[in-house]
Design a protein around this motif. Structure first.
Motif, PDB file in Angstrom:
ATOM      1  N   ARG A  17      25.241  -9.562  71.247  1.00 56.09           N
ATOM      2  CA  ARG A  17      23.943 -10.187  70.898  1.00 56.09           C
ATOM      3  C   ARG A  17      23.986 -10.723  69.687  1.00 56.09           C
ATOM      4  N   SER A  21      23.122 -14.954  69.261  1.00 58.06           N
ATOM      5  CA  SER A  21      21.913 -15.415  68.028  1.00 58.06           C
ATOM      6  C   SER A  21      22.564 -16.285  67.164  1.00 58.06           C
ATOM      7  N   GLY A  27      20.471 -20.414  65.413  1.00 58.49           N
ATOM      8  CA  GLY A  27      21.402 -19.695  64.941  1.00 58.49           C
ATOM      9  C   GLY A  27      22.163 -20.427  64.000  1.00 58.49           C
ATOM     10  N   LYS A  35      25.952 -14.478  60.786  1.00 58.92           N
ATOM     11  CA  LYS A  35      26.030 -13.823  62.091  1.00 58.92           C
ATOM     12  C   LYS A  35      27.305 -13.450  62.733  1.00 58.92           C
TER      13      LYS A  35
END
Length: 292
Positions: A17, A21, A27, A35
């Motif tokens: 996930r 993202s 993103g 991330k």
């Protein structure tokens, strides 16, 4: 164990996930790199949970996912480490996949100029072919590559250890010329090192046996050459055995050959390699006209 597997799957889902993202327009706009780093950490944690659960394939795949992110983030050393971790997991259940990911790690190390580490992992691959996949030719190929990298880095002792493996398997594969060349080369370099000097007699002994597998005259000439190169060889038990074997071969006397080997074995136990080579020589006494 089941609990660790469940934790691994949960971390894997969270990593997927997080990675999803991190991709795409939003993103990249809002902390995509961070991330991806977070996802990488989650994949690594998932891999460790799978390791604890002995789910080796799942652990290997998670480490590979981590490595792919690290490559995108240009963290090459970390990516190589992750591929090595993946390889160590895969080799327990899928040796071919283990080789594949270790080769990815090696490519990165070579690109970084880390040849000693690349050599170390070629040895790991050689051992996989040696033990898990029983492919001696592939094992020899990887030991040779490791030796080349070690030589390039002036790690001659490490290179010689790899070359001795190559010689051992080359002889088993009946490539006696290659085995002889290596044993002689390592013997010569050993003579130059006071700490390794007396191991040279063992390598000359094995080189002479490899000669004997092919041609008795060459074996006789080789023993004479080794005597001149390394006088200590002349007084060794190995030298005395070689002379007895040469006499037995020349006389086509299998009993004398067997007795000489038996006497040697009663004091210095023959290992599997020596036993195999000496049995081949014995078998050839009454079969090969070149040994008459």
């Amino acid at each position: 164990m089941a609990e660790n597997e469940a934790k691994g799957k949960a971390l894997l889902d969270e990593a997927d996930r997080k990675l999803k993202s991190a991709t795409g327009f939003f993103g990249n706009l809002f902390g995509g790199s961070q991330k991806q780093e977070d996802a990488c950490e989650l994949y690594s944690r998932a891999a460790n949970m799978f390791k604890m659960a002995k789910k080796w394939n799942d652990a290997g795949k998670a480490f590979c996912s981590c490595a792919e992110i690290q490559l995108r983030l240009e963290s090459r050393h970390e990516a190589a480490t992750s591929y090595v971790n993946a390889g160590n997991c895969f080799k327990k259940t899928d040796p071919q996949e283990g080789v594949k990911v270790l080769l990815r790690a090696i490519e990165i190390y070579i690109d970084m100029g880390r040849f000693t580490i690349a050599a170390k992992h070629h040895i790991s691959i050689a051992e996989i072919y040696e033990n898990e996949m029983v492919d001696l030719e592939k094992s020899v190929e990887n030991y040779e590559r490791a030796a080349d990298y070690y030589k390039g880095e002036e790690s001659n002792s490490s290179a010689n250890k790899c070359l001795l493996k190559v010689a051992m398997y080359a002889a088993q594969l009946e490539d006696y010329a290659k085995a002889t060349e290596i044993y002689e080369e390592v013997a010569k370099t050993s003579m130059e090192n006071p700490l390794l000097k007396y191991s040279a007699k063992d390598y000359f002994f094995k080189a002479a046996l490899c000669h004997m597998c092919v041609d008795v005259l060459n074996a006789q000439l080789a023993v004479e050459k080794y005597d001149k190169m390394f006088p200590a060889f002349t007084d060794s038990r190995e030298h005395k055995l070689l002379l007895k074997l040469l006499d037995a071969i020349e006389d086509q006397n299998v009993d004398s050959y067997t007795e000489a080997v038996k006497d040697y074995d009663s004091i210095s136990r023959l290992d599997q390699w020596l036993t195999t080579i000496m049995l081949r020589i014995k078998k050839s006494i009454n079969e090969d006209p070149d040994l008459r």
